[in-house]
Each structure stands twice: as C-alpha cells, then as structure tokens.
Design a protein around this motif. Structure first.
Motif, PDB file in Angstrom:
ATOM      1  N   TRP A   1       0.880  -1.120  -0.017  1.00 30.11           N
ATOM      2  CA  TRP A   1      -0.010   0.058  -0.084  1.00 30.11           C
ATOM      3  C   TRP A   1       0.868   1.186   0.285  1.00 30.11           C
ATOM      4  N   GLU A   2       0.956   1.949  -1.160  1.00 28.33           N
ATOM      5  CA  GLU A   2       1.819   3.106  -1.360  1.00 28.33           C
ATOM      6  C   GLU A   2       1.118   4.417  -1.652  1.00 28.33           C
ATOM      7  N   GLU A   3       1.711   5.430  -1.087  1.00 29.12           N
ATOM      8  CA  GLU A   3       1.050   6.801  -1.430  1.00 29.12           C
ATOM      9  C   GLU A   3       0.841   7.034  -2.702  1.00 29.12           C
ATOM     10  N   SER A   4      -0.145   7.813  -3.513  1.00 28.12           N
ATOM     11  CA  SER A   4      -0.148   8.013  -4.973  1.00 28.12           C
ATOM     12  C   SER A   4      -0.932   9.288  -4.849  1.00 28.12           C
ATOM     13  N   ARG A   5      -1.736   9.139  -5.817  1.00 29.04           N
ATOM     14  CA  ARG A   5      -2.873  10.362  -6.050  1.00 29.04           C
ATOM     15  C   ARG A   5      -3.556  11.004  -4.954  1.00 29.04           C
ATOM     16  N   GLY A   6      -3.130  12.048  -4.852  1.00 30.35           N
ATOM     17  CA  GLY A   6      -3.682  13.096  -3.781  1.00 30.35           C
ATOM     18  C   GLY A   6      -3.382  12.397  -2.179  1.00 30.35           C
ATOM     19  N   GLY A   7      -2.318  11.615  -2.111  1.00 37.30           N
ATOM     20  CA  GLY A   7      -1.806  11.095  -0.826  1.00 37.30           C
ATOM     21  C   GLY A   7      -2.702   9.866  -0.445  1.00 37.30           C
ATOM     22  N   GLN A   8      -3.465   9.505  -1.316  1.00 34.58           N
ATOM     23  CA  GLN A   8      -4.375   8.143  -1.009  1.00 34.58           C
ATOM     24  C   GLN A   8      -3.192   6.966  -1.215  1.00 34.58           C
ATOM     25  N   LEU A   9      -3.681   5.881  -0.247  1.00 32.30           N
ATOM     26  CA  LEU A   9      -2.875   4.874  -0.494  1.00 32.30           C
ATOM     27  C   LEU A   9      -3.531   3.660  -1.338  1.00 32.30           C
ATOM     28  N   PHE A  10      -2.726   3.375  -2.194  1.00 33.99           N
ATOM     29  CA  PHE A  10      -3.162   2.525  -3.575  1.00 33.99           C
ATOM     30  C   PHE A  10      -2.363   1.065  -3.073  1.00 33.99           C
ATOM     31  N   PRO A  11      -3.338   0.032  -3.582  1.00 37.69           N
ATOM     32  CA  PRO A  11      -2.664  -1.221  -3.915  1.00 37.69           C
ATOM     33  C   PRO A  11      -1.730  -1.442  -4.776  1.00 37.69           C
ATOM     34  N   HIS A  12      -0.462  -1.578  -4.746  1.00 35.22           N
ATOM     35  CA  HIS A  12       0.440  -1.852  -5.924  1.00 35.22           C
ATOM     36  C   HIS A  12       1.015  -3.332  -5.928  1.00 35.22           C
ATOM     37  N   LEU A  13       0.949  -4.073  -6.868  1.00 33.15           N
ATOM     38  CA  LEU A  13       1.430  -5.371  -6.895  1.00 33.15           C
ATOM     39  C   LEU A  13       2.734  -5.377  -7.480  1.00 33.15           C
ATOM     40  N   TYR A  14       3.489  -5.920  -6.712  1.00 30.26           N
ATOM     41  CA  TYR A  14       5.049  -6.128  -7.220  1.00 30.26           C
ATOM     42  C   TYR A  14       5.051  -7.665  -7.605  1.00 30.26           C
ATOM     43  N   GLY A  15       4.958  -8.074  -8.854  1.00 31.75           N
ATOM     44  CA  GLY A  15       4.918  -9.371  -9.350  1.00 31.75           C
ATOM     45  C   GLY A  15       3.853  -9.578 -10.511  1.00 31.75           C
ATOM     46  N   THR A  16       3.542 -10.684 -10.864  1.00 28.97           N
ATOM     47  CA  THR A  16       2.406 -10.987 -11.866  1.00 28.97           C
ATOM     48  C   THR A  16       0.923 -11.093 -11.117  1.00 28.97           C
ATOM     49  N   LEU A  17       0.076 -11.177 -11.610  1.00 30.81           N
ATOM     50  CA  LEU A  17      -1.128 -11.250 -11.260  1.00 30.81           C
ATOM     51  C   LEU A  17      -1.624 -12.520 -11.820  1.00 30.81           C
ATOM     52  N   PRO A  18      -2.035 -13.598 -10.845  1.00 34.26           N
ATOM     53  CA  PRO A  18      -2.537 -14.657 -11.581  1.00 34.26           C
ATOM     54  C   PRO A  18      -4.139 -14.583 -11.594  1.00 34.26           C
ATOM     55  N   MET A  19      -4.573 -15.267 -12.763  1.00 33.87           N
ATOM     56  CA  MET A  19      -5.758 -15.315 -12.837  1.00 33.87           C
ATOM     57  C   MET A  19      -6.715 -16.128 -11.656  1.00 33.87           C
ATOM     58  N   THR A  20      -6.161 -16.882 -11.114  1.00 32.34           N
ATOM     59  CA  THR A  20      -6.505 -17.316  -9.786  1.00 32.34           C
ATOM     60  C   THR A  20      -7.225 -16.625  -8.690  1.00 32.34           C
ATOM     61  N   ALA A  21      -6.341 -15.452  -8.657  1.00 31.56           N
ATOM     62  CA  ALA A  21      -6.704 -14.455  -7.795  1.00 31.56           C
ATOM     63  C   ALA A  21      -7.957 -13.444  -7.942  1.00 31.56           C
ATOM     64  N   VAL A  22      -8.163 -13.758  -9.396  1.00 34.46           N
ATOM     65  CA  VAL A  22      -9.427 -12.809  -9.984  1.00 34.46           C
ATOM     66  C   VAL A  22     -10.673 -13.470  -9.337  1.00 34.46           C
ATOM     67  N   ILE A  23     -11.508 -12.969  -8.646  1.00 38.64           N
ATOM     68  CA  ILE A  23     -12.752 -13.377  -8.187  1.00 38.64           C
ATOM     69  C   ILE A  23     -13.890 -13.013  -8.744  1.00 38.64           C
ATOM     70  N   ARG A  24     -14.089 -11.768  -9.778  1.00 39.91           N
ATOM     71  CA  ARG A  24     -15.188 -11.447 -10.103  1.00 39.91           C
ATOM     72  C   ARG A  24     -14.592 -10.509 -11.291  1.00 39.91           C
ATOM     73  N   VAL A  25     -15.578 -10.364 -12.424  1.00 40.26           N
ATOM     74  CA  VAL A  25     -15.148  -9.736 -13.678  1.00 40.26           C
ATOM     75  C   VAL A  25     -16.186  -8.851 -14.030  1.00 40.26           C
ATOM     76  N   GLU A  26     -16.206  -7.502 -14.412  1.00 37.34           N
ATOM     77  CA  GLU A  26     -17.370  -6.772 -14.956  1.00 37.34           C
ATOM     78  C   GLU A  26     -16.492  -6.146 -16.172  1.00 37.34           C
ATOM     79  N   ARG A  27     -17.440  -6.189 -17.512  1.00 39.76           N
ATOM     80  CA  ARG A  27     -17.203  -5.905 -18.460  1.00 39.76           C
ATOM     81  C   ARG A  27     -17.873  -4.420 -18.738  1.00 39.76           C
ATOM     82  N   ARG A  28     -17.338  -3.238 -19.345  1.00 37.05           N
ATOM     83  CA  ARG A  28     -17.894  -2.288 -19.472  1.00 37.05           C
ATOM     84  C   ARG A  28     -17.665  -1.896 -21.071  1.00 37.05           C
ATOM     85  N   ASP A  29     -18.829  -1.965 -21.687  1.00 39.80           N
ATOM     86  CA  ASP A  29     -18.788  -1.422 -23.364  1.00 39.80           C
ATOM     87  C   ASP A  29     -18.820  -0.010 -23.356  1.00 39.80           C
TER      88      ASP A  29
END
Length: 102
Positions: free
Chosen positions: A74-102
């Motif tokens: 969790w690192e400070e970014s836009r406007g001093g907010q803490l954002f989750p940053h992933l140092y590594g690859t994102l595995p599909m197994t960690a994805v629990i829901r998907v939303e498509r926006r057209d």
C-alpha cells in the motif's frame, strides 16, 4: 492498510491476453512504474475517469488480495491516497469477479 479486494482495469486486448496466459504481467504504465497498479472500490471511478476516459471494452477484475500476500504494498499516490500496488504478476486464480464495460 489492508483490504479484502482491489480492482485492476484492463483493456479488452489485455484481458484476452490475461485469459489466454493465466497471468497478467502488466500494462505499459505498470512496466514503466515497476508494479501493477490497482485501486480500491472507492478509488475505482476516479482511476477510470483519469486513465481510461472514453475507452470502450474495459474489463474490471476484482482481485482477492489475500492470494497475493506480501507482493501487495500500500503506497501513497494520487492525492496522498494509499493505493494497492502489486510487485509481481497477477494470476487469474486471484480474480474473483469480472465486470465488462462497453
């Protein structure tokens, strides 16, 4: 800071590659910064407006942070907010829901 989930916004092409490979290695901005950018539920709308305005075919992947362990910082970014940053690859197994926006 801890939270149960975070969100990664992907283009349609990035999502297709992610589905095919089962791993997401990052978008160009992620490679440039050295980590995969994610947002909390509260930060998501602003992230989409700022970085994906006018784009169609977006895919919002909800990610279970517990599966990523210490690779998430969790690192400070836009406007001093803490954002989750992933140092590594994102595995599909960690994805629990998907939303498509057209």
């Amino acid at each position: 800071m801890t939270a149960g989930t975070a969100f990664k916004v992907l283009t349609a092409d990035q999502w297709m590659d992610f589905e095919r490979e089962g791993l997401f290695h990052g978008a160009p901005v992620d490679h440039a910064d050295g980590y995969i950018h994610m947002s909390t539920a509260e930060q998501l709308a602003e992230t989409i407006a700022k970085h994906f305005a006018g784009q169609q075919g977006l895919v919002i992947a909800e990610v279970d942070l517990a599966q990523l362990g210490k690779a998430v910082r969790w690192e400070e970014s836009r406007g001093g907010q803490l954002f989750p940053h992933l140092y590594g690859t994102l595995p599909m197994t960690a994805v629990i829901r998907v939303e498509r926006r057209d």
